[in-house]
Enzyme design. Structure first.
Site, mmCIF file in Angstrom:
data_model
loop_
_atom_site.group_PDB
_atom_site.id
_atom_site.type_symbol
_atom_site.label_atom_id
_atom_site.label_comp_id
_atom_site.label_asym_id
_atom_site.label_seq_id
_atom_site.Cartn_x
_atom_site.Cartn_y
_atom_site.Cartn_z
ATOM 1 N N GLN A 17 32.403 65.934 -19.749
ATOM 2 C CA GLN A 17 32.213 64.957 -20.810
ATOM 3 C C GLN A 17 30.853 65.178 -21.464
ATOM 4 O O GLN A 17 29.821 65.178 -20.795
ATOM 5 C CB GLN A 17 32.293 63.524 -20.289
ATOM 6 C CG GLN A 17 32.302 62.510 -21.424
ATOM 7 C CD GLN A 17 32.274 61.077 -20.945
ATOM 8 O OE1 GLN A 17 31.228 60.583 -20.542
ATOM 9 N NE2 GLN A 17 33.417 60.404 -21.005
ATOM 10 N N CYS A 56 29.678 55.101 -24.327
ATOM 11 C CA CYS A 56 28.562 54.695 -23.476
ATOM 12 C C CYS A 56 27.726 53.631 -24.176
ATOM 13 O O CYS A 56 27.225 53.853 -25.283
ATOM 14 C CB CYS A 56 27.690 55.890 -23.125
ATOM 15 S SG CYS A 56 26.251 55.453 -22.110
ATOM 16 N N ASN A 84 41.437 51.862 -19.804
ATOM 17 C CA ASN A 84 40.236 51.792 -18.979
ATOM 18 C C ASN A 84 39.666 50.376 -19.064
ATOM 19 O O ASN A 84 39.687 49.766 -20.127
ATOM 20 C CB ASN A 84 39.219 52.830 -19.469
ATOM 21 C CG ASN A 84 37.917 52.816 -18.696
ATOM 22 O OD1 ASN A 84 36.851 52.820 -19.299
ATOM 23 N ND2 ASN A 84 37.965 52.807 -17.387
ATOM 24 N N GLY A 85 39.180 49.888 -17.943
ATOM 25 C CA GLY A 85 38.571 48.568 -17.910
ATOM 26 C C GLY A 85 39.321 47.609 -17.010
ATOM 27 O O GLY A 85 40.505 47.345 -17.216
ATOM 28 N N ASP A 86 38.631 47.101 -15.974
ATOM 29 C CA ASP A 86 39.185 46.124 -15.035
ATOM 30 C C ASP A 86 40.331 46.676 -14.200
ATOM 31 O O ASP A 86 41.196 45.922 -13.755
ATOM 32 C CB ASP A 86 39.647 44.858 -15.764
ATOM 33 C CG ASP A 86 38.485 44.076 -16.376
ATOM 34 O OD1 ASP A 86 37.331 44.395 -16.049
ATOM 35 O OD2 ASP A 86 38.738 43.163 -17.181
#
Length: 352
Positions: A81, A111, A211-213
């Site tokens: 990345q 980011c 993506n997320g949680d």
């Protein structure tokens, strides 16, 4: 009955890739180094893992080369990345990464760290979608392997238009998109908006990774059901739990989910990681290992006392002695007896 999904096929520009595992391990600064990836790989041999985020400018100056050059010695697919705001530097860095053996190139556009975003990298590119598109185009033209993007819903809630934003990235040449269900303004606060990810998935033709949680196999199954995404990426949930990617992969493939390690196995894992980091980085490896040990040594009676002692251990030998002593004093239920927990503390209090 759940059956294993087919591989995600990414054509690249002459070098196609197939993702057999629908669970991706997020790049984590200061965490997802070669040693951490080797642990994740035990439970998830086919998962796409990533190097720590690589600054294209630093790579241009000869810094951070080890993050890229060590790829050749690792099994399984590993992506690199990259982040920067200059299309040319990103293209050059992508060529270096491809030559070193990168499975694919991922461009960080999510980011939230201020020092990165304020220079136009990471989530800063959300505010300049035309530049973001030029970067994707430049990187896609520079390599033959697939180019993907990781991003967020928008800069802040008031101006977020994730569908248009992600469509522009797709149009520029991204072959897969990982979408974190928060804005840059949110950082990691609040709840991830899986409904917004679902809207983006419906609007795009390329694979979308949610993506997320996603911190458990149950979370992943709920997320995929709600979003219709092609897979999930897990990040902070794997800190201290390198088995999480494998657990989620098993759930998505209809296999029995491997149990989380118990106290003895966690302590052994912390000791192994400590020794590997010290072997690779010398005494500085202890500083890196402290955070990993504090994440891993949880979930059993006496763990808080052990973590407290480990954080104060002045040398790698002292930290390893604490772990060895703790493992020896676990009872049949996987708990540290009160006297054992108290006994380890003085070792760590010896002067540096």
């Amino acid at each position: 009955m759940i059956t294993a999904p087919p591989p995600l096929e990414l054509a690249g520009r002459g070098t196609p890739r197939a993702l057999r595992c629908r669970v991706l391990q997020s790049p984590l600064a200061g965490v997802s180094d070669r040693i951490f990836r080797s642990l994740v790989r035990r439970w998830a041999p086919d998962a796409l893992l990533f190097t720590e985020m690589v600054n294209a400018t630093s790579l241009e100056l000869g810094h951070g080369l080890i993050k890229v050059e060590e790829l050749a010695s690792e099994p399984g697919p590993i992506g690199v990345q990259l982040f920067d705001h200059r299309p040319g530097a990103m293209a050059d860095a992508a060529r270096r990464a491809e030559a070193a053996g990168a499975y694919l190139i991922d461009i960080n556009m999510g980011c939230p760290v201020k020092k990165i975003a304020k220079k136009g990298g990471g989530s800063g590119l959300i505010r300049d979608p035309d530049l973001a598109a030029r970067i994707v185009e430049a990187v896609a033209a520079a390599v033959t392997i697939p180019v993907t993007v990781k991003t967020r819903l928008g800069w802040c809630g008031s101006d977020a238009d994730p569908v248009s934003w992600c469509q522009q990235l797709e149009g520029a040449g991204a072959q897969l998109l990982t979408l974190h269900g928060r804005t840059r303004e949110q950082g990691f606060k609040g709840q991830a908006d899986w409904d917004a990810i679902a809207a983006v998935k419906q609007a795009l033709t390329i694979p979308v990774i949610a993506n997320g949680d996603v911190n458990s196999a149950a979370d992943a199954l709920r997320c995929l059901e709600l979003t219709g995404a092609d897979g999930v990426m897990v990040g902070r949930g794997t800190m201290g739990a390198p088995w999480l990617v494998g657990q989620i992969d098993a759930a998505l493939s209809g296999r029995p989910i491997p149990p989380s390690p118990g106290a003895r196995a966690r302590i052994a894992l912390a000791a192994e990681q400590l020794q590997a980091l010290v072997a690779a980085r010398g005494d500085h490896g202890l500083l890196i290992a402290r955070k990993h040990m504090s994440w891993t040594c949880t979930g059993f009676s006496g763990a808080p006392q052990l973590r407290h002692a480990l954080m104060r251990a002045p040398t790698p030998a002292d930290a390893l002695a604490l772990l060895d002593q703790a493992a020896a004093q676990l009872d049949d239920c996987g708990a540290l007896a009160p006297l054992a927990a108290a006994a380890v503390a003085p070792v760590a209090e010896s002067p540096a």
